[in-house]
Design an enzyme around this catalytic site. Structure first.
Site, PDB file in Angstrom:
ATOM      1  N   TYR A  68       0.854  -1.187   0.000  1.00  0.00           N
ATOM      2  CA  TYR A  68       0.000   0.000   0.000  1.00  0.00           C
ATOM      3  C   TYR A  68       0.885   1.230   0.000  1.00  0.00           C
ATOM      4  O   TYR A  68       1.863   1.299   0.752  1.00  0.00           O
ATOM      5  CB  TYR A  68      -0.905   0.010   1.234  1.00  0.00           C
ATOM      6  CG  TYR A  68      -1.781   1.239   1.368  1.00  0.00           C
ATOM      7  CD1 TYR A  68      -1.564   2.165   2.392  1.00  0.00           C
ATOM      8  CD2 TYR A  68      -2.828   1.482   0.486  1.00  0.00           C
ATOM      9  CE1 TYR A  68      -2.368   3.282   2.522  1.00  0.00           C
ATOM     10  CE2 TYR A  68      -3.646   2.607   0.612  1.00  0.00           C
ATOM     11  CZ  TYR A  68      -3.412   3.506   1.635  1.00  0.00           C
ATOM     12  OH  TYR A  68      -4.209   4.631   1.773  1.00  0.00           O
ATOM     13  N   ASP A  82       9.354   3.139  -0.716  1.00  0.00           N
ATOM     14  CA  ASP A  82       8.303   3.817   0.044  1.00  0.00           C
ATOM     15  C   ASP A  82       8.590   3.543   1.526  1.00  0.00           C
ATOM     16  O   ASP A  82       8.246   2.484   2.046  1.00  0.00           O
ATOM     17  CB  ASP A  82       6.916   3.313  -0.368  1.00  0.00           C
ATOM     18  CG  ASP A  82       5.832   3.980   0.456  1.00  0.00           C
ATOM     19  OD1 ASP A  82       4.633   3.752   0.161  1.00  0.00           O
ATOM     20  OD2 ASP A  82       6.168   4.718   1.404  1.00  0.00           O
ATOM     21  N   LYS A 125       4.604   9.801   8.509  1.00  0.00           N
ATOM     22  CA  LYS A 125       4.535   9.263   9.875  1.00  0.00           C
ATOM     23  C   LYS A 125       5.610   9.828  10.805  1.00  0.00           C
ATOM     24  O   LYS A 125       5.521  10.979  11.256  1.00  0.00           O
ATOM     25  CB  LYS A 125       4.557   7.737   9.810  1.00  0.00           C
ATOM     26  CG  LYS A 125       3.350   7.174   9.020  1.00  0.00           C
ATOM     27  CD  LYS A 125       3.364   5.678   8.951  1.00  0.00           C
ATOM     28  CE  LYS A 125       2.368   5.133   7.967  1.00  0.00           C
ATOM     29  NZ  LYS A 125       0.977   5.117   8.465  1.00  0.00           N
TER      30      LYS A 125
HETATM   31  P1  KE4 Z   1      -0.717   8.583   4.451  1.00  0.00           P
HETATM   32  O1  KE4 Z   1      -1.269   9.268   3.224  1.00  0.00           O
HETATM   33  O2  KE4 Z   1      -1.776   7.768   5.166  1.00  0.00           O
HETATM   34  O3  KE4 Z   1       0.039   9.519   5.393  1.00  0.00           O
HETATM   35  O4  KE4 Z   1       0.403   7.535   3.960  1.00  0.00           O
HETATM   36  C1  KE4 Z   1       0.050   6.569   3.004  1.00  0.00           C
HETATM   37  C2  KE4 Z   1       1.018   5.421   3.089  1.00  0.00           C
HETATM   38  C3  KE4 Z   1       2.028   5.327   2.152  1.00  0.00           C
HETATM   39  N1  KE4 Z   1       2.931   4.326   2.182  1.00  0.00           N
HETATM   40  C4  KE4 Z   1       2.873   3.380   3.161  1.00  0.00           C
HETATM   41  C5  KE4 Z   1       3.893   2.281   3.170  1.00  0.00           C
HETATM   42  C6  KE4 Z   1       1.860   3.431   4.150  1.00  0.00           C
HETATM   43  O5  KE4 Z   1       1.815   2.472   5.109  1.00  0.00           O
HETATM   44  C7  KE4 Z   1       0.926   4.467   4.128  1.00  0.00           C
HETATM   45  C8  KE4 Z   1      -0.206   4.579   5.139  1.00  0.00           C
HETATM   46  N2  KE4 Z   1      -0.257   3.556   6.111  1.00  0.00           N
HETATM   47  C9  KE4 Z   1      -1.569   3.289   6.689  1.00  0.00           C
HETATM   48  C10 KE4 Z   1      -1.403   2.137   7.676  1.00  0.00           C
HETATM   49  N3  KE4 Z   1      -1.288   0.890   7.009  1.00  0.00           N
HETATM   50  C11 KE4 Z   1      -2.177   4.496   7.311  1.00  0.00           C
HETATM   51  C12 KE4 Z   1      -3.374   4.224   8.199  1.00  0.00           C
HETATM   52  C13 KE4 Z   1      -4.660   4.655   7.540  1.00  0.00           C
HETATM   53  O6  KE4 Z   1      -4.809   4.477   6.314  1.00  0.00           O
HETATM   54  O7  KE4 Z   1      -5.511   5.174   8.289  1.00  0.00           O
END
Ligand code: KE4
Length: 419
Positions: A142, A237, A265
């Site tokens: 993801y 990523d 994060k």
């Molecule tokens: P954000 O747009 O949520 O800040 O980041 C997206 C993203 C990009 N790349 C990786 C490897 C990620 O894990 C994420 C977001 N992680 C999720 C948890 N698996 C965020 C939690 C959520 O979607 O509420």
């Protein structure tokens, strides 16, 4: 009704699913999401006053624990000077200089406001730099919710992507190719089928969105070699692994060089921050220096920079944190394995229990996990004060605020579940 239940009823009237991010709705595990009111260290409290040991940590940012005094003081100081200017500030320069100092192979950084934005922008840079259109991603990884990353594997993984969400067009999907995590042959085959069309391969250096699935030895090195052979960029990523696996992230931890790296994060210390970074040559493509446009009203926000700087400086000043949190995660993993009935993947301070026989080395393996049992596991843990991910395909995050006693208690609760 509990306070959380009352709040959830109100929330569902005015917010889709009652949440601002789907996983928070507890749909995968059932029950009412807990509305959290405050947090400190490794603890969070919900609207009914229940206390939990928190193994989500806001999905990764809270590596020092919640409410670290160094971060809070930096935020209080910054906010008194101004919440946002939409202009250049010294803190953005300090943040970029610090990231370049502690991250391998990074000479320039652009701040954005989320991991999604960081990935979306890095993909555009890769396309702008190479003049190529296609991107390779891995089933089960993801990378945020930009259209070209919301792609489902086609009939076979080795087909052009299909839209993975309503609203994503076939046009957006057609340039995303899907490979199998930990399977270099699946990547080589895509390069051979599209020899001069692939701009980049984007990978989670440790997959943490299919549960936790570490790279098998040679996988990341093999991606580096294939990208070099076919003239594509390798994008790590590191939204989860950045500043978590090591101070220099996965590039340092595995000793593999990426061409572009995305962050989120931890970099914000709990505030909305993302970033993408790379060599001077590649990042010189980015507007206003180069032809790849990208912008943002709150990018480099001074209060968010203060929080992120405080957290990264604390990690730089005490790199022993990485040994400590990895040891706690290993203690947890060993204890869970000893309880039996599950496969536990753990690397650094990340771990995850799959309710299936091992190994779990890719998305096909992960999908065979008994998600019904995971839901029962989740509800048992929650009822006993342990706050873990409300979905199988996530991670547990250890922080420097967790203690061995916390892990012992969590294992006691886990053993009771497995008994
Ligand atoms: P954000 O747009 O949520 O800040 O980041 C997206 C993203 C990009 N790349 C990786 C490897 C990620 O894990 C994420 C977001 N992680 C999720 C948890 N698996 C965020 C939690 C959520 O979607 O509420």
């Amino acid at each position: 009704m509990t306070r959380s239940e009352q709040l959830f009823e109100r929330a569902k009237k005015v917010m889709p699913g009652g949440v601002n991010s789907p996983v928070r709705a507890f749909n995968a595990v059932g029950g009412c999401p807990r509305f959290i009111t405050r947090a400190k260290g490794a603890r969070i409290w919900d609207a009914d006053g229940n206390e939990y040991v928190d193994y989500i940590g806001s999905w990764g940012p809270m590596i020092l624990g919640h409410g670290d005094e160094r971060v809070l003081e930096a935020v209080e100081r910054a906010m008194r000077e101004g919440l946002s200017f939409g202009a250049a500030t010294e803190r953005e320069v300090e943040m970029a200089e610090l990231i370049c100092e502690i991250t391998p192979n990074v000479e320039m950084v652009r701040m954005v406001n989320s991991g999604t934005e960081a990935v979306m922008s890095a993909l555009r840079v890769a396309r702008g730099y190479t003049g190529r259109d296609k991107i390779v991603k891995f089933a089960g990884c993801y990378h945020g919710h930009s259209d070209s990353m919301l792609i489902a594997a086609g009939s076979g993984v080795l087909t052009n992507g299909q839209p993975g969400s309503a609203g994503v067009t076939a046009g957006a999907a057609q340039d995303t190719l899907m490979a199998e995590y930990n399977d270099l042959n699946s990547v080589r085959e895509l390069f051979e089928r599209n020899p001069k069309e692939i701009a980049a391969v984007i990978v989670e250096p440790v997959a943490a969105n299919m549960g936790v699935v570490p790279p098998v030895p040679g996988f990341l090195e093999g991606l580096r070699a294939l990208c070099d052979q076919f003239g594509a960029l390798l994008i790590f990523d590191e939204v989860i692994t950045g500043f978590r696996l090591a101070l220099g992230g996965a590039q340092e931890f595995f000793g593999v060089r990426a061409d572009l790296v995305t962050y989120g994060k931890i970099i914000g210390g709990g505030m909305p921050v993302g970033a993408y970074a790379g060599s001077r040559e590649i990042m010189s493509c980015v507007s206003p220096l180069g032809p790849v446009y990208q912008a943002g009203t709150l990018s480099g926000n001074p209060v968010a920079m203060a929080a992120g700087l405080a957290q990264l400086r604390a990690l730089k000043e005490d790199p022993g944190v990485y040994t400590r949190i990895a040891a706690l995660a290993a203690k947890m993993a060993d204890g869970m394995r000893a309880a039996g009935g599950c496969t536990v993947n753990q690397i650094g301070s990340l771990l995850c229990a799959f309710f299936k026989k091992g190994p779990v080395n890719n998305y096909e393996d992960a999908k065979q996990s008994d998600t019904g049992r995971y839901a029962t596991y989740f509800r048992h843990m929650l009822a006993n004060g342990q706050y873990i991910a409300p979905a199988q395909f996530e991670a547990m995050f250890l922080s420097d605020a967790h203690t061995a006693a916390d892990v012992d208690r969590t294992l006691e609760v886990f053993r009771a579940f497995q008994a």
